[in-house]
Design a protein around this motif. Structure first.
Motif, PDB file in Angstrom:
ATOM      1  N   UNK A  30      23.453 -13.121  19.458  1.00  0.00           N
ATOM      2  CA  UNK A  30      23.208 -14.538  19.203  1.00  0.00           C
ATOM      3  C   UNK A  30      24.114 -15.337  20.118  1.00  0.00           C
ATOM      4  N   UNK A  31      23.630 -16.455  20.605  1.00  0.00           N
ATOM      5  CA  UNK A  31      24.426 -17.278  21.503  1.00  0.00           C
ATOM      6  C   UNK A  31      23.664 -18.528  21.867  1.00  0.00           C
ATOM      7  N   UNK A  32      23.939 -19.069  23.046  1.00  0.00           N
ATOM      8  CA  UNK A  32      23.209 -20.258  23.475  1.00  0.00           C
ATOM      9  C   UNK A  32      23.057 -20.236  24.985  1.00  0.00           C
ATOM     10  N   UNK A  33      22.151 -21.086  25.460  1.00  0.00           N
ATOM     11  CA  UNK A  33      21.766 -21.118  26.865  1.00  0.00           C
ATOM     12  C   UNK A  33      21.646 -22.590  27.256  1.00  0.00           C
TER      13      UNK A  33
ATOM     14  N   UNK B 115      15.381 -19.939  20.634  1.00  0.00           N
ATOM     15  CA  UNK B 115      14.667 -18.958  21.461  1.00  0.00           C
ATOM     16  C   UNK B 115      14.955 -17.574  20.890  1.00  0.00           C
ATOM     17  N   UNK B 116      13.925 -16.761  20.767  1.00  0.00           N
ATOM     18  CA  UNK B 116      14.081 -15.381  20.292  1.00  0.00           C
ATOM     19  C   UNK B 116      13.423 -14.459  21.320  1.00  0.00           C
TER      20      UNK B 116
ATOM     21  N   UNK C   5      14.038 -21.677  36.023  1.00  0.00           N
ATOM     22  CA  UNK C   5      12.699 -22.274  36.043  1.00  0.00           C
ATOM     23  C   UNK C   5      12.234 -22.549  34.610  1.00  0.00           C
ATOM     24  N   UNK C   6      12.429 -21.568  33.736  1.00  0.00           N
ATOM     25  CA  UNK C   6      12.055 -21.782  32.336  1.00  0.00           C
ATOM     26  C   UNK C   6      12.992 -22.798  31.691  1.00  0.00           C
ATOM     27  N   UNK C   7      14.278 -22.694  32.016  1.00  0.00           N
ATOM     28  CA  UNK C   7      15.230 -23.627  31.411  1.00  0.00           C
ATOM     29  C   UNK C   7      14.863 -25.076  31.740  1.00  0.00           C
ATOM     30  N   UNK C   8      14.522 -25.315  33.007  1.00  0.00           N
ATOM     31  CA  UNK C   8      14.158 -26.676  33.407  1.00  0.00           C
ATOM     32  C   UNK C   8      12.921 -27.149  32.652  1.00  0.00           C
ATOM     33  N   UNK C   9      11.952 -26.256  32.497  1.00  0.00           N
ATOM     34  CA  UNK C   9      10.726 -26.635  31.783  1.00  0.00           C
ATOM     35  C   UNK C   9      11.050 -27.033  30.345  1.00  0.00           C
TER      36      UNK C   9
END
Ligand code: FE2
Ligand code: FE2
Length: 291
Positions: A212-215, A202-203, A187-191
């Protein structure tokens, strides 16, 4: 020995200090396996010495261990010593109702959530309230998302890169703690992705480990914070996961609008410094010119 000297070359560089998972308790209450108040005090003293030039300090949730008014009073009393602009948001150990009645110097969105936006040095910083009463994994209700949508749309129109700071880590670490990461992360990712805004970083905290990475292409970092930290405990491991009281850290985000770095400042359990004579080139170093 730390020295911060005026340098106009750095005036356009954004610096944000992120302190999370304070887990403070009321004076006299049993501490959660360690003196979190003393540890938070050390964090603030460290930041005063090293990062008095920060543009913002964000306290990213789990301010109190049990969401009680006494802990929030301790928080407000101690954080005064770090004289940089500050923002607060809450975590799953916090109680929004208690916090808003007991605490001072915080900001709410129009719906009463402890989330805010700061535009600083060509960046949009969104401090999001992922806490939800009774839900360890938190979440983002439609009311929260509507506010986020409006900020992202504005940031896109203004062509501002966005730095998002929240308590719950949204991306999986491939550890058992993923069972407690942000609820309904898509839901947050789509926003974020559908906004078309440039989500630079994003922290978050919550998982008590530095990573550390990615989404889905969005850079993510987690800060271990003020409380105990945990060892990386990846798939196929079995048995007991180790927890450590011997270290604590806060995050420092630095950005020139194109290059963003997240540093992990250890204020408890710092490394043993080696003999300076072994590294003569480390004395009076110069920095790459700011772009
Ligand atoms: Fe926590
Ligand atoms: Fe948490």
């Amino acid at each position: 020995m730390t020295c911060l000297e005026p340098n106009a070359d750095c005036d356009d560089m954004l610096k944000i200090v992120v302190m999370n998972d304070l887990h403070l308790v009321s004076p006299g209450s049993p501490s959660p396996n360690m003196d979190t108040t003393e540890r938070f005090d050390l964090a603030l003293q460290h930041a005063v010495q090293r990062h008095s030039d920060a543009d913002l300090c964000v306290f990213a949730g789990d301010i109190a261990d049990k969401g009680d008014a006494g802990a929030y009073a301790v928080f407000d009393r101690l954080r005064c010593q770090y004289e940089v602009p500050q923002c607060v948001t809450l975590g799953n150990h916090d109680d929004r109702t208690v916090y808003t009645s007991a605490a001072t110097n915080f900001e709410m969105d129009p719906n009463g959530y402890i989330q805010c936006r700061r535009d600083i040095k060509g960046h949009c910083i969104l401090v999001l309230d992922s806490s939800e009463p009774g839900r360890a994994r938190g979440g983002f209700s439609k009311q929260k998302r509507d506010w986020i949508h409006a900020q992202l749309s504005d940031a896109k129109d203004l062509d501002l890169p966005v730095i998002v700071i929240l308590h719950h880590n949204p991306s999986a670490l491939q550890m058992p703690v993923d069972a407690y990461r942000l609820d309904e992360p898509d839901v947050l990712k789509a926003a974020l992705l559908e906004s078309g805004a440039n989500i630079m970083q994003i922290v978050s905290g919550h998982c008590h480990i530095s990573s550390a990475g990615s989404w889905s292409g969005i850079p993510c970092a987690t800060i271990a914070g003020n409380h105990h930290s945990v060892e990386p405990f990846l798939r196929r491991r079995t048995g007991q996961q180790e927890c450590y009281a011997s270290s604590a850290e806060y995050g420092v985000v630095v950005s020139n609008g194109a290059d963003c770095a997240v540093h992990f400042e250890t204020y408890i359990g710092a490394q043993q410094a080696m003999d300076h004579a072994l590294f003569p080139k480390k004395k009076d170093q110069t920095f790459e010119p700011m772009i």
